[in-house]
Write a protein that holds these residues in place. Sequence first.
Motif, PDB file in Angstrom:
ATOM      1  N   PHE A 130      22.527  25.294   2.100  1.00  0.00           N
ATOM      2  CA  PHE A 130      23.004  26.565   1.561  1.00  0.00           C
ATOM      3  C   PHE A 130      22.737  27.724   2.516  1.00  0.00           C
ATOM      4  O   PHE A 130      22.603  28.870   2.094  1.00  0.00           O
ATOM      5  CB  PHE A 130      22.369  26.791   0.184  1.00  0.00           C
ATOM      6  CG  PHE A 130      22.740  25.717  -0.800  1.00  0.00           C
ATOM      7  CD1 PHE A 130      23.909  25.814  -1.550  1.00  0.00           C
ATOM      8  CD2 PHE A 130      21.951  24.590  -0.951  1.00  0.00           C
ATOM      9  CE1 PHE A 130      24.263  24.809  -2.445  1.00  0.00           C
ATOM     10  CE2 PHE A 130      22.294  23.586  -1.842  1.00  0.00           C
ATOM     11  CZ  PHE A 130      23.463  23.689  -2.585  1.00  0.00           C
ATOM     12  N   ASP A 131      22.675  27.396   3.814  1.00  0.00           N
ATOM     13  CA  ASP A 131      22.571  28.453   4.809  1.00  0.00           C
ATOM     14  C   ASP A 131      23.980  28.826   5.285  1.00  0.00           C
ATOM     15  O   ASP A 131      24.979  28.521   4.623  1.00  0.00           O
ATOM     16  CB  ASP A 131      21.668  28.022   5.973  1.00  0.00           C
ATOM     17  CG  ASP A 131      22.156  26.749   6.653  1.00  0.00           C
ATOM     18  OD1 ASP A 131      23.340  26.387   6.475  1.00  0.00           O
ATOM     19  OD2 ASP A 131      21.353  26.116   7.377  1.00  0.00           O
ATOM     20  N   LEU A 136      28.017  28.159   1.917  1.00  0.00           N
ATOM     21  CA  LEU A 136      27.636  27.884   0.533  1.00  0.00           C
ATOM     22  C   LEU A 136      26.506  28.779   0.035  1.00  0.00           C
ATOM     23  O   LEU A 136      25.938  28.516  -1.030  1.00  0.00           O
ATOM     24  CB  LEU A 136      27.204  26.414   0.402  1.00  0.00           C
ATOM     25  CG  LEU A 136      28.247  25.360   0.769  1.00  0.00           C
ATOM     26  CD1 LEU A 136      27.651  23.959   0.647  1.00  0.00           C
ATOM     27  CD2 LEU A 136      29.491  25.489  -0.103  1.00  0.00           C
ATOM     28  N   ALA A 137      26.194  29.827   0.762  1.00  0.00           N
ATOM     29  CA  ALA A 137      25.040  30.654   0.406  1.00  0.00           C
ATOM     30  C   ALA A 137      25.130  31.201  -1.014  1.00  0.00           C
ATOM     31  O   ALA A 137      24.129  31.279  -1.728  1.00  0.00           O
ATOM     32  CB  ALA A 137      24.887  31.791   1.403  1.00  0.00           C
ATOM     33  N   THR A 138      26.329  31.550  -1.441  1.00  0.00           N
ATOM     34  CA  THR A 138      26.482  32.130  -2.781  1.00  0.00           C
ATOM     35  C   THR A 138      26.407  31.068  -3.881  1.00  0.00           C
ATOM     36  O   THR A 138      26.312  31.404  -5.056  1.00  0.00           O
ATOM     37  CB  THR A 138      27.815  32.883  -2.908  1.00  0.00           C
ATOM     38  OG1 THR A 138      28.893  31.965  -2.673  1.00  0.00           O
ATOM     39  CG2 THR A 138      27.885  34.018  -1.897  1.00  0.00           C
ATOM     40  N   LYS A 139      26.447  29.801  -3.506  1.00  0.00           N
ATOM     41  CA  LYS A 139      26.402  28.712  -4.483  1.00  0.00           C
ATOM     42  C   LYS A 139      25.011  28.066  -4.576  1.00  0.00           C
ATOM     43  O   LYS A 139      24.839  27.072  -5.287  1.00  0.00           O
ATOM     44  CB  LYS A 139      27.427  27.638  -4.116  1.00  0.00           C
ATOM     45  CG  LYS A 139      28.871  28.117  -4.073  1.00  0.00           C
ATOM     46  CD  LYS A 139      29.376  28.464  -5.460  1.00  0.00           C
ATOM     47  CE  LYS A 139      30.848  28.866  -5.430  1.00  0.00           C
ATOM     48  NZ  LYS A 139      31.737  27.746  -5.107  1.00  0.00           N
ATOM     49  N   ARG A 140      24.046  28.617  -3.877  1.00  0.00           N
ATOM     50  CA  ARG A 140      22.703  28.036  -3.892  1.00  0.00           C
ATOM     51  C   ARG A 140      22.170  27.961  -5.322  1.00  0.00           C
ATOM     52  O   ARG A 140      22.188  28.955  -6.046  1.00  0.00           O
ATOM     53  CB  ARG A 140      21.745  28.877  -3.048  1.00  0.00           C
ATOM     54  CG  ARG A 140      20.293  28.379  -3.083  1.00  0.00           C
ATOM     55  CD  ARG A 140      19.342  29.393  -2.475  1.00  0.00           C
ATOM     56  NE  ARG A 140      19.542  29.529  -1.059  1.00  0.00           N
ATOM     57  CZ  ARG A 140      18.915  28.802  -0.127  1.00  0.00           C
ATOM     58  NH1 ARG A 140      18.035  27.889  -0.511  1.00  0.00           N
ATOM     59  NH2 ARG A 140      19.161  28.984   1.153  1.00  0.00           N
ATOM     60  N   LEU A 398      31.029  23.212  -5.638  1.00  0.00           N
ATOM     61  CA  LEU A 398      30.643  23.999  -4.471  1.00  0.00           C
ATOM     62  C   LEU A 398      31.823  24.431  -3.629  1.00  0.00           C
ATOM     63  O   LEU A 398      31.774  25.451  -2.945  1.00  0.00           O
ATOM     64  CB  LEU A 398      29.691  23.183  -3.581  1.00  0.00           C
ATOM     65  CG  LEU A 398      28.295  22.894  -4.121  1.00  0.00           C
ATOM     66  CD1 LEU A 398      27.590  21.897  -3.216  1.00  0.00           C
ATOM     67  CD2 LEU A 398      27.495  24.192  -4.211  1.00  0.00           C
TER      68      LEU A 398
END
Length: 400
Positions: A130-131, A136-140, A398
């Motif tokens: 999730f980096d 995908l940062a907003t889906k962490r 995701l």
Amino acid sequence: MAVGALAAGGTAWGLEAASGSDSPTASDRDLVDLTKSHAFYDQPHPPGIQTPPQRHCIVMTFDMSEGTVGSDLQTLLARWSAAISRLMAGQPVGQVQPTRTEAIGQDTGEASGLDPASLTVTVGLGPGLFDKRFGLATKRPALLRPLPVLPSDALVTSQSGGDLSLQVCSDDPQVTYHAVRNLARMARDTVQTRWTVIGFGRASAGGGQQTPRNLLGFKDGTRNVREPEEFDRFVWLKDAGWMTGGTYQVVRKIEMDIEIWDADRVSDQEHIFGRTKLEGAPLTGRTEMDTPNFSAQAKDGTPVIDPTAHIALAAAENNQGVKILRRGYNYTDGINQFGQLDAGLLFIAYVNDPQHFITLQRRLGASDLLNEYISHVGSGIFAVPPTPATGHYIGEQLFA
């Protein structure tokens, strides 16, 4: 000493006739149905968690290869989902013997003719996914963060972390290995293997099984999460967006100083655990399932169960009612660099809030009497998404 001497005398090294409590009767032994299979798609929760525990387990973790992008991860999760559904049904992931004999087989074939053996595969997503690499940062998942440094950690970098995890369990070691081998094989252009632990034993008592023992000889999991309402309270995520129905997985490789432990008095071992070795009863009780009395005192005024005994520090009563689901397996890696047995516990926990594990481990790591004999050498945390519906794949939300 000759084997014949043991057979003839029966008393060498204390091998006198076993008492009834030492030798379980046939009714105590659980029977394994190798034909049993578990469904993958359209289930309320991921497999391999609330599933009745199997005898063999492999945990393998991976890092996404340098240069991979979000579509590579998406394709891998989709291919894994399709393959896992076939493996859990006892089917190969593809042709073992292609029509063109010079072609490479899609399945390695060592499980051909074998039953499903209750195979389950549980997929975890590590914090690193999730980096910025995959967008995908907003889906962490809300609670997915690397574990903090914990007391008694002696972590080895090469045995910790990972972008992805596979927990593969079954009642047949060859079925287990076949599954993890073929899933890793189909991912080799996308990931690099990070670390692996091969476990044996049973994760916990259930379905009439006896409580399993760790390699220190004590029952492990007597007060584990068991009832459906406990799973709902402590394991499964609710109102968690795309992670609803899933959970968090914590994996720890705990090395045991077995040869030092074996030289200790049984009375001292029982003091460390707070339980009797053979029956597994709390020192304040007579049977394994007796509720410990942590306020009981001996005649000299000292606690019967030491406040720093393992059972006392881990008890829900002493941790504001918090429980975690344990799925621990024994492991052995042969002989270590010091010429001693390299063995211990593959500790897998499932929680709906990783802070519950962190809180417990901070208490245990700081003052557990058992710390003299164990070291946490491997560690990882992963989010386990809910099981997909037919025609979909793990983590599909995701990439929506």
